[in-house]
Design a protein around this motif. Structure first.
Motif, PDB file in Angstrom:
ATOM      1  N   VAL A  82       1.722   6.474  -6.935  1.00 19.69           N
ATOM      2  CA  VAL A  82       0.311   6.170  -6.727  1.00 19.69           C
ATOM      3  C   VAL A  82      -0.094   6.707  -5.354  1.00 19.69           C
ATOM      4  CG1 VAL A  82      -1.481   4.414  -6.709  1.00 19.69           C
ATOM      5  CG2 VAL A  82       0.565   4.092  -8.118  1.00 19.69           C
ATOM      6  N   MET A  83      -1.105   7.571  -5.341  1.00 19.21           N
ATOM      7  CA  MET A  83      -1.582   8.182  -4.106  1.00 19.21           C
ATOM      8  C   MET A  83      -3.058   7.873  -3.922  1.00 19.21           C
ATOM      9  SD  MET A  83       0.322  11.906  -4.512  1.00 19.21           S
ATOM     10  CE  MET A  83       0.125  12.379  -2.794  1.00 19.21           C
ATOM     11  N   PRO A  84      -3.539   7.732  -2.680  1.00 21.99           N
ATOM     12  CA  PRO A  84      -4.967   7.505  -2.460  1.00 21.99           C
ATOM     13  C   PRO A  84      -5.801   8.630  -3.091  1.00 21.99           C
ATOM     14  CG  PRO A  84      -3.742   7.144  -0.443  1.00 21.99           C
ATOM     15  CD  PRO A  84      -2.773   7.739  -1.423  1.00 21.99           C
ATOM     16  N   GLU A  85      -6.995   8.283  -3.516  1.00 24.03           N
ATOM     17  CA  GLU A  85      -7.841   9.255  -4.214  1.00 24.03           C
ATOM     18  C   GLU A  85      -8.125  10.493  -3.370  1.00 24.03           C
ATOM     19  OE1 GLU A  85     -11.285   7.060  -5.327  1.00 24.03           O
ATOM     20  OE2 GLU A  85     -10.274   5.966  -6.937  1.00 24.03           O
ATOM     21  N   HIS A  86      -8.144  10.325  -2.051  1.00 23.26           N
ATOM     22  CA  HIS A  86      -8.450  11.456  -1.174  1.00 23.26           C
ATOM     23  C   HIS A  86      -7.201  11.992  -0.479  1.00 23.26           C
ATOM     24  CE1 HIS A  86     -12.655  10.716  -1.902  1.00 23.26           C
ATOM     25  NE2 HIS A  86     -12.525   9.457  -1.519  1.00 23.26           N
ATOM     26  N   ALA A  87      -6.047  11.807  -1.086  1.00 25.40           N
ATOM     27  CA  ALA A  87      -4.818  12.386  -0.539  1.00 25.40           C
ATOM     28  C   ALA A  87      -4.940  13.907  -0.511  1.00 25.40           C
ATOM     29  CB  ALA A  87      -3.624  11.967  -1.391  1.00 25.40           C
ATOM     30  N   PRO A  88      -4.351  14.569   0.479  1.00 18.11           N
ATOM     31  CA  PRO A  88      -4.430  16.027   0.551  1.00 18.11           C
ATOM     32  C   PRO A  88      -3.990  16.685  -0.751  1.00 18.11           C
ATOM     33  CG  PRO A  88      -3.488  15.161   2.565  1.00 18.11           C
ATOM     34  CD  PRO A  88      -3.605  14.002   1.622  1.00 18.11           C
ATOM     35  N   ILE A  89      -4.779  17.648  -1.196  1.00 23.20           N
ATOM     36  CA  ILE A  89      -4.513  18.311  -2.475  1.00 23.20           C
ATOM     37  C   ILE A  89      -3.119  18.927  -2.500  1.00 23.20           C
ATOM     38  CG2 ILE A  89      -5.234  20.207  -3.979  1.00 23.20           C
ATOM     39  CD1 ILE A  89      -8.099  19.699  -3.031  1.00 23.20           C
ATOM     40  N   ALA A  90      -2.725  19.533  -1.387  1.00 22.44           N
ATOM     41  CA  ALA A  90      -1.406  20.179  -1.338  1.00 22.44           C
ATOM     42  C   ALA A  90      -0.290  19.176  -1.596  1.00 22.44           C
ATOM     43  CB  ALA A  90      -1.210  20.852   0.020  1.00 22.44           C
ATOM     44  N   LYS A  91      -0.429  17.953  -1.078  1.00 22.05           N
ATOM     45  CA  LYS A  91       0.603  16.942  -1.270  1.00 22.05           C
ATOM     46  C   LYS A  91       0.614  16.421  -2.706  1.00 22.05           C
ATOM     47  CE  LYS A  91       0.793  15.542   3.580  1.00 22.05           C
ATOM     48  NZ  LYS A  91       0.710  14.446   4.567  1.00 22.05           N
ATOM     49  N   VAL A  92      -0.563  16.308  -3.304  1.00 21.55           N
ATOM     50  CA  VAL A  92      -0.632  15.874  -4.708  1.00 21.55           C
ATOM     51  C   VAL A  92       0.048  16.900  -5.612  1.00 21.55           C
ATOM     52  CG1 VAL A  92      -2.187  15.380  -6.636  1.00 21.55           C
ATOM     53  CG2 VAL A  92      -2.733  14.524  -4.345  1.00 21.55           C
ATOM     54  N   LYS A  93      -0.287  18.162  -5.406  1.00 23.04           N
ATOM     55  CA  LYS A  93       0.305  19.222  -6.225  1.00 23.04           C
ATOM     56  C   LYS A  93       1.813  19.292  -6.034  1.00 23.04           C
ATOM     57  CE  LYS A  93      -3.710  22.312  -6.612  1.00 23.04           C
ATOM     58  NZ  LYS A  93      -4.234  23.668  -6.300  1.00 23.04           N
ATOM     59  N   ALA A  94       2.254  19.174  -4.793  1.00 28.76           N
ATOM     60  CA  ALA A  94       3.697  19.242  -4.521  1.00 28.76           C
ATOM     61  C   ALA A  94       4.437  18.085  -5.187  1.00 28.76           C
ATOM     62  CB  ALA A  94       3.946  19.232  -3.017  1.00 28.76           C
ATOM     63  N   THR A  95       3.843  16.900  -5.145  1.00 31.39           N
ATOM     64  CA  THR A  95       4.482  15.731  -5.769  1.00 31.39           C
ATOM     65  C   THR A  95       4.665  15.956  -7.265  1.00 31.39           C
ATOM     66  OG1 THR A  95       3.516  14.273  -4.099  1.00 31.39           O
ATOM     67  CG2 THR A  95       4.282  13.245  -6.132  1.00 31.39           C
ATOM     68  N   ARG A  96       3.643  16.474  -7.902  1.00 30.64           N
ATOM     69  CA  ARG A  96       3.748  16.763  -9.335  1.00 30.64           C
ATOM     70  C   ARG A  96       4.803  17.837  -9.599  1.00 30.64           C
ATOM     71  NH1 ARG A  96      -2.754  16.509  -9.961  1.00 30.64           N
ATOM     72  NH2 ARG A  96      -2.922  14.342 -10.704  1.00 30.64           N
ATOM     73  N   SER A  97       4.862  18.827  -8.710  1.00 32.26           N
ATOM     74  CA  SER A  97       5.830  19.916  -8.924  1.00 32.26           C
ATOM     75  C   SER A  97       7.266  19.432  -8.815  1.00 32.26           C
ATOM     76  CB  SER A  97       5.583  21.053  -7.920  1.00 32.26           C
ATOM     77  OG  SER A  97       6.010  20.694  -6.615  1.00 32.26           O
ATOM     78  N   TYR A  98       7.491  18.342  -8.049  1.00 37.77           N
ATOM     79  CA  TYR A  98       8.840  17.789  -7.915  1.00 37.77           C
ATOM     80  C   TYR A  98       9.200  16.843  -9.056  1.00 37.77           C
ATOM     81  CZ  TYR A  98       8.931  19.635  -3.150  1.00 37.77           C
ATOM     82  OH  TYR A  98       8.912  20.450  -2.049  1.00 37.77           O
ATOM     83  N   GLY A  99       8.278  16.666 -10.013  1.00 36.01           N
ATOM     84  CA  GLY A  99       8.589  15.877 -11.196  1.00 36.01           C
ATOM     85  C   GLY A  99       8.005  14.485 -11.237  1.00 36.01           C
ATOM     86  N   GLY A 100       7.211  14.106 -10.249  1.00 36.83           N
ATOM     87  CA  GLY A 100       6.615  12.781 -10.231  1.00 36.83           C
ATOM     88  C   GLY A 100       5.318  12.729 -11.028  1.00 36.83           C
ATOM     89  N   GLU A 101       5.069  11.613 -11.700  1.00 34.49           N
ATOM     90  CA  GLU A 101       3.783  11.398 -12.372  1.00 34.49           C
ATOM     91  C   GLU A 101       2.832  10.774 -11.355  1.00 34.49           C
ATOM     92  OE1 GLU A 101       1.725   8.602 -15.845  1.00 34.49           O
ATOM     93  OE2 GLU A 101       3.922   8.842 -15.798  1.00 34.49           O
ATOM     94  N   VAL A 102       1.739  11.459 -11.057  1.00 39.35           N
ATOM     95  CA  VAL A 102       0.831  11.032  -9.991  1.00 39.35           C
ATOM     96  C   VAL A 102      -0.321  10.215 -10.566  1.00 39.35           C
ATOM     97  CG1 VAL A 102      -0.765  11.786  -8.191  1.00 39.35           C
ATOM     98  CG2 VAL A 102       1.416  12.977  -8.511  1.00 39.35           C
ATOM     99  N   VAL A 103      -0.593   9.069  -9.956  1.00 41.96           N
ATOM    100  CA  VAL A 103      -1.759   8.244 -10.258  1.00 41.96           C
ATOM    101  C   VAL A 103      -2.604   8.177  -8.990  1.00 41.96           C
ATOM    102  CG1 VAL A 103      -2.589   5.947 -10.901  1.00 41.96           C
ATOM    103  CG2 VAL A 103      -0.466   6.836 -11.907  1.00 41.96           C
ATOM    104  N   LEU A 104      -3.855   8.644  -9.046  1.00 38.57           N
ATOM    105  CA  LEU A 104      -4.737   8.603  -7.885  1.00 38.57           C
ATOM    106  C   LEU A 104      -5.540   7.309  -7.910  1.00 38.57           C
ATOM    107  CD1 LEU A 104      -6.026  12.300  -7.836  1.00 38.57           C
ATOM    108  CD2 LEU A 104      -4.211  11.277  -6.439  1.00 38.57           C
ATOM    109  N   TYR A 105      -5.447   6.526  -6.823  1.00 38.02           N
ATOM    110  CA  TYR A 105      -6.119   5.236  -6.806  1.00 38.02           C
ATOM    111  C   TYR A 105      -6.348   4.777  -5.367  1.00 38.02           C
ATOM    112  CZ  TYR A 105      -7.203   0.356  -7.827  1.00 38.02           C
ATOM    113  OH  TYR A 105      -7.836  -0.857  -7.919  1.00 38.02           O
ATOM    114  N   GLY A 106      -7.549   4.272  -5.075  1.00 37.87           N
ATOM    115  CA  GLY A 106      -7.841   3.635  -3.797  1.00 37.87           C
ATOM    116  C   GLY A 106      -8.253   4.600  -2.703  1.00 37.87           C
ATOM    117  N   VAL A 107      -8.780   4.017  -1.622  1.00 40.26           N
ATOM    118  CA  VAL A 107      -9.272   4.828  -0.504  1.00 40.26           C
ATOM    119  C   VAL A 107      -8.192   5.104   0.535  1.00 40.26           C
ATOM    120  CG1 VAL A 107     -11.630   3.990  -0.784  1.00 40.26           C
ATOM    121  CG2 VAL A 107     -10.089   2.789   0.768  1.00 40.26           C
ATOM    122  N   ASP A 108      -7.119   4.305   0.539  1.00 38.36           N
ATOM    123  CA  ASP A 108      -6.064   4.510   1.527  1.00 38.36           C
ATOM    124  C   ASP A 108      -4.735   4.011   0.969  1.00 38.36           C
ATOM    125  OD1 ASP A 108      -6.197   1.733   1.647  1.00 38.36           O
ATOM    126  OD2 ASP A 108      -7.111   1.672   3.640  1.00 38.36           O
TER     127      ASP A 108
END
Length: 403
Positions: free
Chosen positions: A97-123
């Protein structure tokens, strides 16, 4: 309480997954500060940050039942990538679970490493609340970003590397978000030599630890506001606070302008790209936030390099403005042919480079026979800016500095 043997055990568990990162002497920052500065380049760690160490150590301690059920965590980005990669290498399913405004590069990298990403919350705090809901709904094991002995021990392997590479180290400067990194490093360093000084650094806009130590109890901020997203947490952990209180010698803060300048210096002078959180130890050193002796051996821990490119552009520009390398100013011209050319001649005589010009005849703040001009200029530093403004004023221009 975590001890150095826990950190030594963690080193064996993370050895095959994490890298032993470089510790390099910096001529530039040694000359700038008078200290003997060595940079711990955790920016070259797998996933681009230290978090893979703690995540690998924690997942290595899962029971068979926990491995089957999978893990869940919350993170602004670096812990997310560490858990995703460590879990994938161990054959464990991960949900992040990552904040909705997490850096795009970090979201993409997390998915590339095999994690299922859920975007939620402001922080981070709101993301953590959602992650705990998933923990109970799906029976997953929650892998805390910092408030876990196994996480702290894994991060502390950085401290073991520092004393192995530089046994004569006097002071180690470490960024603080939730406190897992500095808790582990302080435990490792004090276990080697209790006289090694450990300085923690927070961003002013996320200074929960500094305020907690002043109050003598954990203080939770209502919000955080800093370019150092990797340490933008509203509160320190319960376990980490106890370790920090016992083993960290001093906690200081730096503001976003100082972070931006340090990041810019690292990029320009050391050819090292860091994120905001990675720049705070150097920012504290460059701005004299703690006392040190001449020729003292100091190690700023550059904890990560996962910065979003849009953020990098903004931070570099902020750093250039703060160091007088870029200036925006406004003046008013007579609205007649050749007036703009005359202004450009004055600027050229002062050897400033023009990035952009905005010419406006319609502003209500000027006379009918005038034009307002805004200029973006490349300059060489504060003295050059002062010379430029003085040269323009000598020629009769009224100058307003906009940045």
């Amino acid at each position: 309480m975590l001890d150095v043997d826990d950190v030594r055990a963690a080193r064996e568990r993370v050895r095959e997954t994490s890298r032993w990162t470089p510790l390099e002497y910096s001529h530039t920052f040694s000359e700038m500060t008078g200290a003997n500065v060595h940079l711990k380049l955790e920016t070259f760690q797998r996933t681009g940050a230290f978090k893979i160490r703690g995540a690998t150590n924690r997942i290595a301690t899962l029971s068979d039942e926990e491995r089957t059920a999978g893990v869940v965590t919350a993170s602004a980005g670096n812990h997310a990538q560490g858990v995703a990669l460590a879990a994938s290498r161990a054959g464990v399913d991960s949900k992040i679970v990552m904040p909705e405004h997490a850096p795009i590069a970090k979201v993409k990298a997390t998915r590339s490493y095999g994690g299922e990403v859920v975007l939620y919350g402001v922080d981070y705090s709101e993301a953590a609340e959602r992650a705990h809901e998933i923990e109970h709904e799906e029976g997953r094991t929650y892998v805390h970003a910092f408030d876990d002995p196994a996480i702290m021990a894994g991060q502390g392997t950085i401290g073991l590397e520092i004393v192995d590479d530089l046994p004569e180290v006097d002071t180690v400067v470490v960024p603080i978000g939730g406190g897992g990194l500095i808790s582990g490093i302080a435990t490792a360093l004090k276990g080697f030599d209790s006289d090694i000084r450990v300085i923690g650094v927070q961003a002013e806009g996320a200074s929960s630890v500094a305020e907690s130590l002043q109050k003598g109890e954990i203080y939770e901020r209502e919000s955080v506001d800093t370019i150092a997203d990797g340490i933008a947490t509203r509160r320190v952990g319960d376990l980490t606070f106890d370790v920090i209180d016992e083993r960290v010698d001093e906690v200081v803060t730096v503001d976003d302008s100082e972070i931006a300048i340090a990041l810019t210096y690292l990029l320009e002078r050391s050819k090292t790209l860091v994120e905001g959180a990675g720049a705070v130890p150097l920012a504290a050193l460059l701005n004299g936030r703690f006392e040190y002796d001449e020729d003292e051996t100091i190690v700023p821990c550059l904890c990560g390099g996962n910065i979003d490119l849009n953020t990098l552009t903004t931070v570099i520009m902020r750093g250039l403005v703060e160091t007088g390398r870029y200036v925006r100013l406004k003046t008013v011209l007579k609205d007649r042919p050749g007036a703009l050319e005359d202004l450009i001649d004055v600027i050229a005589a002062q050897q400033a480079n023009i990035y952009a010009i905005q010419h406006d005849r319609t502003s209500r703040d000027i006379g009918m026979n005038a034009a307002e001009v805004e200029l973006d200029l490349e300059t060489r530093g504060p003295e050059h800016v002062a010379e430029l403004v003085a040269g323009m004023e000598e020629r009769g221009y009224e100058v307003e500095l906009l940045s």
